[in-house]
Each structure stands twice: as structure tokens, then as C-alpha cells.
Design an enzyme around this catalytic site. Sequence first.
Site, PDB file in Angstrom:
ATOM      1  N   TYR A 285      23.292  34.866  74.662  1.00 53.32           N
ATOM      2  CA  TYR A 285      22.844  35.837  73.677  1.00 53.32           C
ATOM      3  C   TYR A 285      22.293  35.072  72.480  1.00 53.32           C
ATOM      4  O   TYR A 285      22.528  33.875  72.304  1.00 53.32           O
ATOM      5  CB  TYR A 285      24.001  36.746  73.248  1.00 53.32           C
ATOM      6  CG  TYR A 285      25.248  36.001  72.809  1.00 53.32           C
ATOM      7  CD1 TYR A 285      25.473  35.700  71.462  1.00 53.32           C
ATOM      8  CD2 TYR A 285      26.203  35.600  73.744  1.00 53.32           C
ATOM      9  CE1 TYR A 285      26.610  35.012  71.062  1.00 53.32           C
ATOM     10  CE2 TYR A 285      27.349  34.921  73.351  1.00 53.32           C
ATOM     11  CZ  TYR A 285      27.543  34.624  72.016  1.00 53.32           C
ATOM     12  OH  TYR A 285      28.664  33.935  71.618  1.00 53.32           O
ATOM     13  N   THR A 286      21.529  35.773  71.667  1.00 54.86           N
ATOM     14  CA  THR A 286      20.891  35.161  70.507  1.00 54.86           C
ATOM     15  C   THR A 286      21.335  35.876  69.242  1.00 54.86           C
ATOM     16  O   THR A 286      21.425  37.109  69.212  1.00 54.86           O
ATOM     17  CB  THR A 286      19.355  35.213  70.634  1.00 54.86           C
ATOM     18  OG1 THR A 286      18.981  34.494  71.814  1.00 54.86           O
ATOM     19  CG2 THR A 286      18.686  34.569  69.444  1.00 54.86           C
TER      20      THR A 286
ATOM     21  N   LYS B 203      20.370  30.551  69.868  1.00 53.69           N
ATOM     22  CA  LYS B 203      20.666  30.969  71.229  1.00 53.69           C
ATOM     23  C   LYS B 203      21.994  30.342  71.650  1.00 53.69           C
ATOM     24  O   LYS B 203      22.169  29.125  71.597  1.00 53.69           O
ATOM     25  CB  LYS B 203      19.562  30.526  72.168  1.00 53.69           C
ATOM     26  CG  LYS B 203      19.805  30.938  73.607  1.00 53.69           C
ATOM     27  CD  LYS B 203      18.617  30.513  74.454  1.00 53.69           C
ATOM     28  CE  LYS B 203      18.865  30.862  75.908  1.00 53.69           C
ATOM     29  NZ  LYS B 203      17.748  30.457  76.762  1.00 53.69           N
TER      30      LYS B 203
ATOM     31  N   ASP C 209     -33.965  14.773  97.233  1.00 56.20           N
ATOM     32  CA  ASP C 209     -33.490  13.473  96.748  1.00 56.20           C
ATOM     33  C   ASP C 209     -32.479  12.771  97.657  1.00 56.20           C
ATOM     34  O   ASP C 209     -32.443  11.537  97.687  1.00 56.20           O
ATOM     35  CB  ASP C 209     -32.843  13.644  95.357  1.00 56.20           C
ATOM     36  CG  ASP C 209     -33.800  14.246  94.345  1.00 56.20           C
ATOM     37  OD1 ASP C 209     -35.004  13.960  94.449  1.00 56.20           O
ATOM     38  OD2 ASP C 209     -33.332  14.999  93.462  1.00 56.20           O
TER      39      ASP C 209
ATOM     40  N   PHE D 264      21.939  34.665  80.569  1.00 49.88           N
ATOM     41  CA  PHE D 264      22.781  33.487  80.455  1.00 49.88           C
ATOM     42  C   PHE D 264      23.494  33.383  79.122  1.00 49.88           C
ATOM     43  O   PHE D 264      24.384  32.561  78.961  1.00 49.88           O
ATOM     44  CB  PHE D 264      21.942  32.224  80.650  1.00 49.88           C
ATOM     45  CG  PHE D 264      21.297  32.200  81.985  1.00 49.88           C
ATOM     46  CD1 PHE D 264      22.003  31.837  83.109  1.00 49.88           C
ATOM     47  CD2 PHE D 264      19.980  32.572  82.127  1.00 49.88           C
ATOM     48  CE1 PHE D 264      21.420  31.840  84.351  1.00 49.88           C
ATOM     49  CE2 PHE D 264      19.381  32.576  83.369  1.00 49.88           C
ATOM     50  CZ  PHE D 264      20.102  32.205  84.478  1.00 49.88           C
TER      51      PHE D 264
ATOM     52  N   ASP E  47       7.250  31.981  83.776  1.00 47.07           N
ATOM     53  CA  ASP E  47       7.658  33.356  83.455  1.00 47.07           C
ATOM     54  C   ASP E  47       6.846  33.899  82.286  1.00 47.07           C
ATOM     55  O   ASP E  47       7.391  34.478  81.342  1.00 47.07           O
ATOM     56  CB  ASP E  47       9.150  33.412  83.156  1.00 47.07           C
ATOM     57  CG  ASP E  47       9.694  34.844  83.235  1.00 47.07           C
ATOM     58  OD1 ASP E  47       9.132  35.645  83.998  1.00 47.07           O
ATOM     59  OD2 ASP E  47      10.657  35.162  82.516  1.00 47.07           O
TER      60      ASP E  47
ATOM     61  N   ASP F 184     -35.002  17.744 112.771  1.00 45.61           N
ATOM     62  CA  ASP F 184     -35.290  16.464 112.116  1.00 45.61           C
ATOM     63  C   ASP F 184     -34.056  15.580 111.923  1.00 45.61           C
ATOM     64  O   ASP F 184     -34.153  14.495 111.335  1.00 45.61           O
ATOM     65  CB  ASP F 184     -35.964  16.687 110.763  1.00 45.61           C
ATOM     66  CG  ASP F 184     -35.146  17.593 109.841  1.00 45.61           C
ATOM     67  OD1 ASP F 184     -33.976  17.907 110.186  1.00 45.61           O
ATOM     68  OD2 ASP F 184     -35.652  17.995 108.781  1.00 45.61           O
TER      69      ASP F 184
ATOM     70  N   GLU G 183     -23.000  11.634  86.168  1.00 46.55           N
ATOM     71  CA  GLU G 183     -22.097  11.429  87.303  1.00 46.55           C
ATOM     72  C   GLU G 183     -20.741  12.079  87.042  1.00 46.55           C
ATOM     73  O   GLU G 183     -20.091  12.570  87.972  1.00 46.55           O
ATOM     74  CB  GLU G 183     -21.917   9.946  87.592  1.00 46.55           C
ATOM     75  CG  GLU G 183     -21.105   9.723  88.865  1.00 46.55           C
ATOM     76  CD  GLU G 183     -20.947   8.269  89.247  1.00 46.55           C
ATOM     77  OE1 GLU G 183     -20.511   8.003  90.379  1.00 46.55           O
ATOM     78  OE2 GLU G 183     -21.253   7.391  88.405  1.00 46.55           O
TER      79      GLU G 183
ATOM     80  N   LYS H 166     -18.599   1.990  85.994  1.00 49.07           N
ATOM     81  CA  LYS H 166     -18.610   2.925  84.874  1.00 49.07           C
ATOM     82  C   LYS H 166     -19.406   4.171  85.237  1.00 49.07           C
ATOM     83  O   LYS H 166     -20.315   4.140  86.059  1.00 49.07           O
ATOM     84  CB  LYS H 166     -19.187   2.248  83.641  1.00 49.07           C
ATOM     85  CG  LYS H 166     -18.296   1.152  83.083  1.00 49.07           C
ATOM     86  CD  LYS H 166     -18.840   0.589  81.788  1.00 49.07           C
ATOM     87  CE  LYS H 166     -17.881  -0.454  81.205  1.00 49.07           C
ATOM     88  NZ  LYS H 166     -18.382  -1.015  79.931  1.00 49.07           N
TER      89      LYS H 166
END
Length: 579
Positions: free
Chosen positions: A135-136, A154, A519, A133, A250, A553, A488, A483
Site C-alpha cells: 500500500y502507499t 510505498k 545500378d 503487494f 504494464d 536474362d 550507407e 567507415k
Amino acid sequence: MGLCHAKPIKIPETQFESDGINGEIQPQNGGTGKTPKFPFYSPSPLPSAFKNSPANSSVTSTPLRFFKRPFPPPSPAKHIRALLARRHGSVKPNEASIPEGSECDIGLDKNFGFSKQFANHFELGDEVGRGHFGYTCYGKGKKGSLKGLDVAVKVIPKAKMTTAIAIEDVRREVKILRALTGHKNLVQFYESYEDDDNVYVVMELCQGGELLDRILSRGGKFSEEDAKAVMVQILSVTAYCHLQGVVHRDLKPENFLFTSKDENAPLKAIDFGLSDYVKPDERLNDIVGSAYYVAPEVLHRAYGTEADMWSIGVIAYILLCGSRPFWARTESGIFRAVLKADPSFDEAPWPSLSPEAIDFVKRLLNKDYRKRLTAAQALSHPWLSGFHQDIKIPQDMIVYRLVRAYICSSSLRKAALGALAKTLTVPQLAYMKEQFQMLSPSKNGYISMQNFKTAVLRTATDAMKDSRVIEYVNLVSSIQYRKMDFEEFCAAAISVHQLEAMETWEQHARRAYELFEKDGNRPIMIEELASELGLSPSVPVHVVLQDWIRHSDGKLSFLGFVRLLHGVSSRTFQKALPA
């Protein structure tokens, strides 16, 4: 619209030279700098698209989604070319490039609102790189706070911006750079300017070369210790971007620059031209990136930040062994490998590397994005232990997603997740502890949903607003819930899919089921189970649920326990119902 100053003009675009067998990365010998005959990126995972691919086409570079060179007829990616035509203007029958003509410019507003005083503030020097797109160039500050400072400029010609979407791409790149600048592993953005012909993006000048060049200079691979130092920096900046709701799209060795030639010079991420915003509960669908590094879900057109983690896994694989994990002679072959093949860990040097290094790479190169590590989790991986003392692991947005899902779960599933959380290893608990502490628990060790919003706002940037991540966090914080203590929190923030990807998953599940039997397991009627799962009563659903309950069960079976851990929905049961 990415940075393109990484590669001097005299260096050929093709940096990877394949050995023709396993894709080993080697320095080029006698490179001519000629443009390859065929661009490797024809992103169609469909088998029917591969039959016309030329057998001798070599995938030797990593261009972006915008094609500069013509396709050999017939094109293996017609639907992609059509998409590009809509995005960037009309294209010729066998060419998908950004049109140079002005026929698409009519009615387009190319005024970005940037300062028009570039020439007054900076002197433009020699060109040092060129991309799709623009140049730098080298630049030097003439006045103000940057006076005398060497910079990278850029230059993006407005003539290249032939559609409204192309203009928006440039605007978004500048917005992302401006919002995220400040992270030590992200190229520093200084300012943006424009005139009638160009947009000028002024950035930090990185003169240490690309990570790719450093890999090649070391014979194609790094030692484990050197690879760790690189990966920590890549993961740090990626975790930062992901928290802000920015996916790079990218990530590859060419898009990381060293600030200087020094061996210990910092590494900087560049080229946000393909980056986009994404909320934690959203998926993107446009195919972008570079073939060797593209994630499977990108080819399936449904992806988020996890796609970046796949790319980082490819980089890690290359760093450690010097070969690409997915390789083929054609671009379509690469996509087939990405979708279907598994990377090899049997050949040298993998057997001599640490088990932690192999596990790290495997957990990034998982084709199921749900099982992939996040950037924050990867930083906490045992392989990188001791290498990020100076890097603060940021908040992980996956925690917000998981906690939200936990709160909306049935009491039965919460009990199952609580049992699974008790099987977590020390490193996993360390990651959980870090994430919990960042939420600033009270003196009594509890957090509320409001803590999630407060914690995010401490690190929020303008990018987080544009990505609408803050909206998502507001949604989480608004949930009315009691809370939560650390125990947890571990149950809520655990990722069953990620645990399932580990070799120790069977032990985790069996041990968790034993705890659940003591449990939380109790006799349960099929009607009650259907109600717990939020399913409407129906005979077909009850037929499926019968497998979940022991006939002896009436308690939840191991199969039912594992399925419950993953969570269920009406859609899940529709797939499971008999035809």
C-alpha cells in the site's frame, strides 16, 4: 511491486464501465466499489482454454499477473496458475494469490541491504492507495535534503515475499527506479528503506490523478492536440527506458500520473513492479501485464520492448476515440480479439480524424511486432510533428540491430537495401538524420563502429549494465567494418518489415527495384546466388532459388529482390522447400 498511490481507497478498483456493445469507456454511474466476481486475466491464447469461461463474467479491471481473487472452477488458465504457484508459493486449488503463510519463508533472506533509518527520516501519513503487494501512504521528510517535502511512500510487507523470485522482483523494481530516475516523465525515486517487517520506497508525490481519470473527466476521449501532448510524454519516457534495456510490461492509463491538477501538468510513468531487463537480441517468455493492453506476442511467450509499443497503441486508440480497440465480455474473449481481430477505424470519430493520427495508431497496433514503430520512431512520426521541440529523441536500439544485420549481409543484399533507402520519404530521412547525428560523425561525415559504443555510453545508466545492453553494443562496435557515410547508414538502418507495413510499400518496392535494375542488378547463376546467401549447395535449395531469377536474362526478378530485402537464412529455406 508497482506504485499503488494512484487511486484513493474510496474509489472503486473498477474504473472502466463497458457499454456492453463496443467497449466504450465511460464514467461509472452509481459504482458500488464491489470486487468483480472474476479477474479478467487468464492469459491463455489457446482455444481449448476458453470453453469453460463463464459467459457472464465481465472484464472490468486491470490487475497484474498475481491474482488476488479466486477463479471460478474450472480454471481457464491452469498452466498460468501453476507458474504462479512456482513463482510465489503454493496456492489453493481454485485460488492463485500470494500465500500469507510462513511455510514458504524458511531459508529466505529478506535482507535487502537498504537503510533501516526510515522512521528517523520520514513521517508516515494516511494510506492513499492499495495494490496487490502493498500500500502507499502520504509521507513527509523529517530531516536531511527532503525535510518538509511531501512524498509518496510505498510500503511492501515482507510477509508477502514468500519466494526467492518475489524477493528478487522487489529488488529489481528498486534497482530500476534508482537507475532510471531523473527523466522528467518518470516518477522521481528518492530512497529505499527497510525494517524487519516492510520495505519502504520513497518517491515523488503526484497529486494530479491518473491519466485514466483525466480521460473519464473529458467524456472518454481527448482532442487530437491534447492526445498529442500526452503521447509525446509517454513515448519520451518509454524510449528512454527501452534504450536502457528496460521493458515496462504494464503500460496503461492507470500507470501514468499527472504531477498536479493543472491542465498542463507533466505526466509521470509509475509502477515498475512488472518491469524487466531485456537485451536487443533477447526475448522474454513470461505472460504479464493487463488484458486490454497485452500484445499478441506476449500471449505467444516471445517478446521484447515492442510489447510496450502495442500497449501505447491501445492507449492512443482510447485517447482518440474513447473506446477500446479490443473488447469482449470475457477475459478469454479479449485475448482472442488481441490475437485475431483488427481494430475498427470506420466508426466515428475516426473518419473525422487526420490521416496522420490514424496511421500513427495503425502502425503501433500491428500484430507483427517487427512492423511496429519503436518509441523513437513514433516520436518522429508526422502526426507528432511540432510537439516535441523540448524533447530530445533518444538513440534507437533498433538501429544497432539493423546495422549489425546489414554488415553481416551479402554484397547483393547491401545493394538492394541501398536502392530501397533511396525511396525514403522526408520524415523518414529526418529520423535517420537524427540517429546518424547522435553517433557524432567525423568532419568528413563518416562514422565507424566505435561511434555506436561511444554514443551509447553517453547515456548509459546502471540499468543498461544490468540489462546487458552494453554487452550487445560492445559486440556491434567490435565488428571490423569500413567507415560508413550517411547514405550507407540509411541503407543499413532501414527496416524492411516496418516499410512493408505502410500503405505505400508497393511503391517503395517497385521504385527500389527500378533503381536496382539500373545500378545493381546483373546476371547471376543459381550457384552464385546460393553462395551469396550463405546456403549450402543442394538440389532442393536450387529449386526454390529458380523463382528468384528471370529466365530471360538471368537477373534477379522482382520477387527475388523483395525476398532478398527481407534477408534469408537456412531456416527460411527449410520452410519454403517442397515436402
